[in-house]
Motif scaffolding. Structure first.
Motif, short mmCIF file in Angstrom:
data_model
loop_
_atom_site.label_atom_id
_atom_site.label_comp_id
_atom_site.label_asym_id
_atom_site.label_seq_id
_atom_site.Cartn_x
_atom_site.Cartn_y
_atom_site.Cartn_z
N GLN A 114 -6.67 -1.80 10.48
CA GLN A 114 -6.04 -0.69 10.89
C GLN A 114 -6.42 0.51 9.71
O GLN A 114 -6.22 1.78 10.36
CB GLN A 114 -4.56 -0.68 11.27
CG GLN A 114 -3.91 -0.67 9.67
CD GLN A 114 -3.60 -1.93 9.05
OE1 GLN A 114 -4.39 -3.05 9.36
NE2 GLN A 114 -3.24 -1.98 7.69
N GLY A 115 -6.84 -0.01 8.66
CA GLY A 115 -7.39 0.97 7.54
C GLY A 115 -6.34 1.29 6.68
O GLY A 115 -5.19 1.25 7.02
N THR A 116 -6.89 1.51 5.64
CA THR A 116 -5.90 1.92 4.41
C THR A 116 -6.32 3.08 3.66
O THR A 116 -7.77 3.15 3.53
CB THR A 116 -5.70 0.99 3.59
OG1 THR A 116 -4.61 1.19 2.51
CG2 THR A 116 -6.62 0.57 2.74
N GLN A 117 -5.61 4.15 3.45
CA GLN A 117 -6.04 5.46 2.77
C GLN A 117 -6.48 5.23 1.47
O GLN A 117 -5.40 4.67 0.82
CB GLN A 117 -5.27 6.56 3.02
CG GLN A 117 -5.52 7.75 2.44
CD GLN A 117 -6.61 8.43 3.00
OE1 GLN A 117 -6.71 8.45 4.37
NE2 GLN A 117 -7.54 8.98 2.27
N VAL A 118 -7.37 5.65 0.92
CA VAL A 118 -7.67 5.80 -0.43
C VAL A 118 -8.10 7.36 -0.76
O VAL A 118 -9.01 7.77 -0.21
CB VAL A 118 -8.85 5.00 -0.98
CG1 VAL A 118 -9.41 5.13 -2.26
CG2 VAL A 118 -8.52 3.43 -0.92
N THR A 119 -7.25 7.52 -1.91
CA THR A 119 -7.43 9.16 -2.28
C THR A 119 -7.60 9.31 -3.71
O THR A 119 -7.04 8.74 -4.36
CB THR A 119 -6.22 9.96 -1.85
OG1 THR A 119 -5.99 9.94 -0.32
CG2 THR A 119 -6.40 11.47 -2.22
N VAL A 120 -8.85 9.66 -3.93
CA VAL A 120 -9.22 9.98 -5.75
C VAL A 120 -8.90 11.53 -5.76
O VAL A 120 -9.75 12.11 -5.25
CB VAL A 120 -10.72 9.23 -5.72
CG1 VAL A 120 -10.70 9.70 -7.23
CG2 VAL A 120 -10.79 8.02 -5.23
N SER A 121 -7.98 11.55 -6.86
CA SER A 121 -7.97 13.32 -7.05
C SER A 121 -8.89 13.59 -8.28
O SER A 121 -9.05 12.65 -9.12
CB SER A 121 -6.67 13.60 -7.45
OG SER A 121 -6.15 12.87 -8.60
N SER A 122 -9.28 14.91 -8.28
CA SER A 122 -10.13 15.35 -9.44
C SER A 122 -9.38 15.85 -10.71
O SER A 122 -8.20 15.92 -10.44
CB SER A 122 -11.09 16.13 -8.96
OG SER A 122 -10.51 17.52 -8.55
#
Length: 122
Positions: A114-122
């Protein structure tokens, strides 16, 4: 029926690390290959890395040297270790399996998590 369930996504700062896991379950005779794909907003889904049941790996050039894919055949699991993350790695990460559900299926079928969110902040 085959189910793939991802876990391990989240928010991390640039330069950090995250580890994703995917568990395959259900009617599984054999798993030909497992892989990770990602899709960023407004972009097509793309291959990140994949691994065959023999252990051969393929990586997208954008992640080679930073990401490592591995699998546990006994547990029907695949992992993605992501190091030195960049903001452009931000996406929904999907697990995909090429699976023979039974002995009588000569070829594999594609199954997606179903997917999993990966968020990389700068």
């Amino acid at each position: 029926q085959v189910q793939l369930v991802e876990s391990g996504g989240g928010l991390v700062q640039a330069g950090g690390s995250l580890s994703l896991s995917c568990a395959a379950s259900g009617s599984i005779f054999s798993i030909i290959a497992l892989g990770w794909y990602r899709q960023a907003p407004g972009k097509q889904r793309e291959l990140v890395a994949k691994i065959t049941n023999g252990g051969s790996t393929t990586y997208a050039s954008s992640v080679e040297g930073r990401f490592t894919i591995s699998r546990d055949n006994a547990k029907n699991m695949v992992y993605l270790q992501m190091n030195s993350l960049k903001p452009e790695d931000t996406a929904v990460y999907y697990c995909k399996g090429d699976v023979r559900p039974t002995y009588y299926h000569r070829f594999g079928y594609e199954y997606w998590g179903q997917g999993t969110q990966v968020t990389v902040s700068s």
